[in-house]
Design a protein around this motif. Structure first.
Motif, PDB file in Angstrom:
ATOM      1  N   VAL A 148     -84.083  20.558  12.666  1.00 57.59           N
ATOM      2  CA  VAL A 148     -84.272  21.950  13.519  1.00 57.59           C
ATOM      3  C   VAL A 148     -85.513  22.191  12.674  1.00 57.59           C
ATOM      4  CG1 VAL A 148     -82.763  23.003  11.423  1.00 57.59           C
ATOM      5  CG2 VAL A 148     -83.300  24.180  13.771  1.00 57.59           C
ATOM      6  N   THR A 149     -86.219  23.235  13.294  1.00 54.29           N
ATOM      7  CA  THR A 149     -87.442  23.889  12.909  1.00 54.29           C
ATOM      8  C   THR A 149     -87.398  25.365  13.021  1.00 54.29           C
ATOM      9  OG1 THR A 149     -88.613  21.676  13.505  1.00 54.29           O
ATOM     10  CG2 THR A 149     -89.915  23.823  13.234  1.00 54.29           C
ATOM     11  N   LEU A 150     -87.843  26.041  11.854  1.00 47.93           N
ATOM     12  CA  LEU A 150     -87.676  27.410  11.761  1.00 47.93           C
ATOM     13  C   LEU A 150     -89.180  27.655  11.638  1.00 47.93           C
ATOM     14  CD1 LEU A 150     -84.919  26.698  10.868  1.00 47.93           C
ATOM     15  CD2 LEU A 150     -84.802  28.520   9.260  1.00 47.93           C
ATOM     16  N   SER A 151     -89.478  28.930  12.292  1.00 46.23           N
ATOM     17  CA  SER A 151     -90.925  29.427  12.525  1.00 46.23           C
ATOM     18  C   SER A 151     -91.300  30.451  11.463  1.00 46.23           C
ATOM     19  CB  SER A 151     -91.515  29.572  13.975  1.00 46.23           C
ATOM     20  OG  SER A 151     -91.134  28.813  14.673  1.00 46.23           O
ATOM     21  N   CYS A 152     -92.601  30.483  11.299  1.00 44.97           N
ATOM     22  CA  CYS A 152     -92.936  31.586  10.279  1.00 44.97           C
ATOM     23  C   CYS A 152     -94.419  31.536  10.332  1.00 44.97           C
ATOM     24  CB  CYS A 152     -92.634  31.207   8.793  1.00 44.97           C
ATOM     25  SG  CYS A 152     -93.195  32.718   7.664  1.00 44.97           S
ATOM     26  N   THR A 153     -94.945  32.907  10.937  1.00 44.11           N
ATOM     27  CA  THR A 153     -96.236  33.129  10.755  1.00 44.11           C
ATOM     28  C   THR A 153     -96.693  34.370   9.778  1.00 44.11           C
ATOM     29  OG1 THR A 153     -96.095  34.747  12.632  1.00 44.11           O
ATOM     30  CG2 THR A 153     -96.637  32.518  13.163  1.00 44.11           C
TER      31      THR A 153
ATOM     32  N   VAL B 142     -86.301  26.984  -1.521  1.00 45.39           N
ATOM     33  CA  VAL B 142     -86.192  25.365  -0.817  1.00 45.39           C
ATOM     34  C   VAL B 142     -87.551  24.615  -1.029  1.00 45.39           C
ATOM     35  CG1 VAL B 142     -86.059  24.601   1.304  1.00 45.39           C
ATOM     36  CG2 VAL B 142     -84.754  26.658   1.195  1.00 45.39           C
ATOM     37  N   ILE B 143     -88.580  25.470  -0.688  1.00 41.45           N
ATOM     38  CA  ILE B 143     -89.989  24.824  -0.718  1.00 41.45           C
ATOM     39  C   ILE B 143     -90.967  25.780  -1.035  1.00 41.45           C
ATOM     40  CG2 ILE B 143     -90.396  24.798   1.563  1.00 41.45           C
ATOM     41  CD1 ILE B 143     -90.744  21.858   1.433  1.00 41.45           C
ATOM     42  N   ARG B 144     -92.185  25.340  -1.505  1.00 46.07           N
ATOM     43  CA  ARG B 144     -93.232  25.960  -2.031  1.00 46.07           C
ATOM     44  C   ARG B 144     -94.456  25.122  -1.399  1.00 46.07           C
ATOM     45  NH1 ARG B 144     -96.581  25.352  -6.802  1.00 46.07           N
ATOM     46  NH2 ARG B 144     -97.628  27.319  -7.201  1.00 46.07           N
ATOM     47  N   GLN B 145     -95.514  26.008  -0.862  1.00 50.44           N
ATOM     48  CA  GLN B 145     -96.736  25.339  -0.602  1.00 50.44           C
ATOM     49  C   GLN B 145     -97.968  26.117  -1.023  1.00 50.44           C
ATOM     50  OE1 GLN B 145     -97.420  22.723   2.087  1.00 50.44           O
ATOM     51  NE2 GLN B 145     -99.445  23.213   1.262  1.00 50.44           N
TER      52      GLN B 145
ATOM     53  N   PHE C 150     -97.582  23.278   7.438  1.00 50.45           N
ATOM     54  CA  PHE C 150     -98.702  24.451   7.211  1.00 50.45           C
ATOM     55  C   PHE C 150     -99.983  24.204   8.049  1.00 50.45           C
ATOM     56  CE2 PHE C 150    -100.615  27.522   4.869  1.00 50.45           C
ATOM     57  CZ  PHE C 150    -101.617  27.097   4.414  1.00 50.45           C
ATOM     58  N   GLN C 151    -100.229  25.224   8.863  1.00 48.46           N
ATOM     59  CA  GLN C 151    -101.539  25.148   9.543  1.00 48.46           C
ATOM     60  C   GLN C 151    -102.101  26.418   9.175  1.00 48.46           C
ATOM     61  OE1 GLN C 151    -102.223  23.120  12.000  1.00 48.46           O
ATOM     62  NE2 GLN C 151    -100.414  21.777  11.319  1.00 48.46           N
TER      63      GLN C 151
ATOM     64  N   PHE D 137     -96.352  28.486   9.310  1.00 47.63           N
ATOM     65  CA  PHE D 137     -95.601  27.672   8.098  1.00 47.63           C
ATOM     66  C   PHE D 137     -94.431  27.575   8.437  1.00 47.63           C
ATOM     67  CE2 PHE D 137     -95.233  26.467   4.012  1.00 47.63           C
ATOM     68  CZ  PHE D 137     -94.254  27.025   3.255  1.00 47.63           C
ATOM     69  N   SER D 138     -94.026  26.482   9.151  1.00 45.48           N
ATOM     70  CA  SER D 138     -92.716  26.390   9.383  1.00 45.48           C
ATOM     71  C   SER D 138     -91.903  25.431   8.724  1.00 45.48           C
ATOM     72  CB  SER D 138     -92.846  25.747  11.059  1.00 45.48           C
ATOM     73  OG  SER D 138     -93.468  24.462  11.142  1.00 45.48           O
ATOM     74  N   LEU D 139     -90.701  25.493   8.792  1.00 47.82           N
ATOM     75  CA  LEU D 139     -89.628  24.876   8.038  1.00 47.82           C
ATOM     76  C   LEU D 139     -89.103  23.742   8.826  1.00 47.82           C
ATOM     77  CD1 LEU D 139     -88.411  24.108   5.045  1.00 47.82           C
ATOM     78  CD2 LEU D 139     -86.696  25.971   5.836  1.00 47.82           C
TER      79      LEU D 139
END
Lengths: 114, 113
Positions: free
Chosen positions: A19-24, A48-51, A68-69, A75-77
């Protein structure tokens, strides 16, 4: 002002699937950090995660990875091999201020079904 | 590994009363953040401290105050409590400021009746 948008209030996935969760996000800064936090029913906030924005390589932590675009401010997970324990609210967060406080999105409630 | 400790875990107060929430950061972490999470909401930043000095302020009501002590623990003081103050209050700590991972405590659930 910096903003974080999660456009999926709720999602569900079958156990073992992906599954992919979206974030902008919106910012005028060039150096910043992005995070995904998980909040299970216990309400504990778990990283969960850091970029890091200046790193082009997408971060990965076991079954969790990001896409990460920077130009698109996206920034989708991605969660692979979903497990029942992944059921939680997932918050995308931005750290761009000089003092480091986090700005959170509204969250995506993920349900993993057996 | 040691985690962020918050006390109390649950607190019930009446309107117009005062409340004090305590936070003990991870050892050697010098930065503390306070967040408020209302029901069904995302966490909202209230205030932060670095090396015992206030470093940033968010949407914290004037009725609230906070400080960080010499042992790096922090306290959030809330006066003239209102029904709308009912929320989960998180403390988080980190070892740096910009970009460092913030480790969250379990939260204090405040209920104002």
């Amino acid at each position: 002002a910096q903003t974080v948008t999660q456009s999926q209030p709720e999602m569900s996935v079958q156990e073992a699937e992906t599954v992919t969760l979206s974030c902008t996000y919106d910012t005028s800064e060039s150096n910043y950090y992005l995070f995904w936090y998980k909040q299970p029913p216990s309400r504990q906030m778990i990283l969960v995660i850091r970029q890091e924005a200046y790193k082009q390589q997408n971060a990965t932590e076991n079954r969790f990875s990001v896409n990460f675009q920077k130009a698109a401010k996206s920034f989708s997970l991605k969660i692979s091999d979903s497990q029942l324990g992944d059921t939680a609210m997932y918050f995308c967060a931005f750290d761009g201020g000089s003092q480091g406080n986090l700005i959170f999105g509204k969250g995506t409630k993920l349900s993993v079904k057996p | 590994a040691a985690g962020v400790i918050q006390s109390p875990r649950h607190l019930i107060k009446e309107k117009r009363e005062t409340a004090t929430l305590k936070c003990y950061p991870i050892p050697r972490h010098d930065t503390v953040y306070w967040y408020q999470q209302g029901p069904g909401q995302d966490p909202q930043f209230l205030i932060s401290f670095y090396e015992k000095m206030q470093s940033d302020k968010g949407s914290i009501p004037d009725r609230f105050s906070a400080q960080q002590f010499s042992d790096y623990h922090s306290e959030l003081n809330m006066s003239s409590l209102e029904l709308g103050d009912s929320a989960l209050y998180f403390c988080a700590s980190s070892s740096e400021t910009k970009g460092a991972v913030q480790f969250f405590g379990p939260g204090t659930r405040l209920t104002v009746l």
